[in-house]
Write a protein that holds these residues in place. Sequence first.
Motif, short mmCIF file in Angstrom:
data_model
loop_
_atom_site.label_atom_id
_atom_site.label_comp_id
_atom_site.label_asym_id
_atom_site.label_seq_id
_atom_site.Cartn_x
_atom_site.Cartn_y
_atom_site.Cartn_z
N HIS A 181 0.84 -1.08 -0.34
CA HIS A 181 0.12 0.10 0.08
C HIS A 181 0.79 0.81 0.03
CE1 HIS A 181 -3.74 -1.80 1.37
NE2 HIS A 181 -2.49 -3.02 1.33
N LEU A 182 0.73 2.40 -1.20
CA LEU A 182 1.48 3.95 -0.72
C LEU A 182 0.18 4.77 -1.46
CD1 LEU A 182 3.39 4.41 -4.30
CD2 LEU A 182 2.82 1.81 -3.61
N VAL A 183 0.89 5.70 -0.67
CA VAL A 183 0.21 7.20 -1.72
C VAL A 183 1.74 7.35 -2.31
CG1 VAL A 183 -0.60 9.35 -0.77
CG2 VAL A 183 -0.88 7.16 0.31
N ASN A 184 1.52 7.73 -3.12
CA ASN A 184 2.93 8.30 -3.84
C ASN A 184 2.58 9.83 -3.70
OD1 ASN A 184 4.49 9.04 -6.44
ND2 ASN A 184 4.35 7.34 -7.42
N ASP A 185 3.36 10.23 -3.69
CA ASP A 185 3.13 11.38 -2.96
C ASP A 185 4.15 12.65 -4.36
OD1 ASP A 185 3.87 14.16 -2.30
OD2 ASP A 185 6.07 14.14 -1.06
N GLY A 186 3.55 13.62 -5.39
CA GLY A 186 3.71 14.16 -6.31
C GLY A 186 2.65 13.94 -7.07
N PRO A 187 2.87 13.04 -7.76
CA PRO A 187 3.41 11.69 -8.17
C PRO A 187 4.50 11.30 -8.84
CG PRO A 187 1.93 11.26 -9.48
CD PRO A 187 1.85 12.95 -9.67
N VAL A 188 5.63 11.76 -8.00
CA VAL A 188 6.36 11.05 -8.07
C VAL A 188 7.38 9.30 -8.38
CG1 VAL A 188 9.63 11.56 -7.61
CG2 VAL A 188 7.45 12.90 -7.12
N THR A 189 7.78 9.13 -9.67
CA THR A 189 7.78 7.37 -9.65
C THR A 189 9.43 7.68 -10.31
OG1 THR A 189 6.31 6.70 -9.42
CG2 THR A 189 7.48 5.18 -10.37
N ILE A 190 10.54 6.75 -10.15
CA ILE A 190 11.83 7.02 -11.00
C ILE A 190 12.26 5.68 -11.40
CG2 ILE A 190 13.91 7.54 -11.50
CD1 ILE A 190 12.29 9.89 -10.91
N ILE A 191 12.41 5.23 -11.74
CA ILE A 191 13.04 4.03 -12.85
C ILE A 191 15.01 3.76 -12.95
CG2 ILE A 191 12.92 1.82 -14.39
CD1 ILE A 191 10.00 3.01 -15.06
N ILE A 192 15.47 3.22 -12.42
CA ILE A 192 16.63 3.30 -12.57
C ILE A 192 16.94 1.81 -13.31
CG2 ILE A 192 19.20 3.88 -11.90
CD1 ILE A 192 17.10 5.43 -9.95
N ASP A 193 17.93 1.47 -14.14
CA ASP A 193 18.43 0.08 -14.49
C ASP A 193 19.99 -0.02 -14.06
OD1 ASP A 193 19.99 -1.90 -16.09
OD2 ASP A 193 17.17 -2.52 -16.11
N SER A 194 20.80 -0.51 -13.55
CA SER A 194 22.32 -0.59 -13.21
C SER A 194 22.98 -0.72 -14.39
CB SER A 194 22.31 -1.08 -11.80
OG SER A 194 22.45 -3.08 -12.00
#
Length: 150
Positions: A133-146
């Motif tokens: 469960h989450l409340v995405n703040d913004g929403p801010v979602t970042i995808i990062i692949d090494s």
Amino acid sequence: MRVVVQRVSEASVIIQNEEVASIGNGLLVLLGVVNEDSAEDIDWLCKKIVNLRIFPDEKGVMNTSILDADGDIIVVSQFTLHASTKKGNRPSYIKAAKPDIAIPLYEKFVERLNADIDKPIQTGEFGADMKVHLVNDGPVTIIIDSKNRE
């Protein structure tokens, strides 16, 4: 190693109707591991995550990190982040590391992240059926692949 980083005002993980993790302001990090991942991937990703300037500063501009915001982190393993959808409609998870490889890397990732922010990291349970469960703040979602460092 691939992560989805979500800035949250609250997040929790429930397993078999029991809350096993809960935070207020901070980050929910979904982590996917492949066979080729290593300690180098862990180091690079953890450094990137703790220094991401995605929290608002005093002017409301995304200019501060989780360290500056004094936020908390939940890490949840998620093999589906490496799903391949090229053929047909059923995703293939063949790229995702099997537990004998993924679990030790997941645990090292959590340990390293914990050392980097110097406060306890909360987690789900590797391989469990989790309700996140989450409340995405913004929403801010970042995808990062090494594997996309350069």
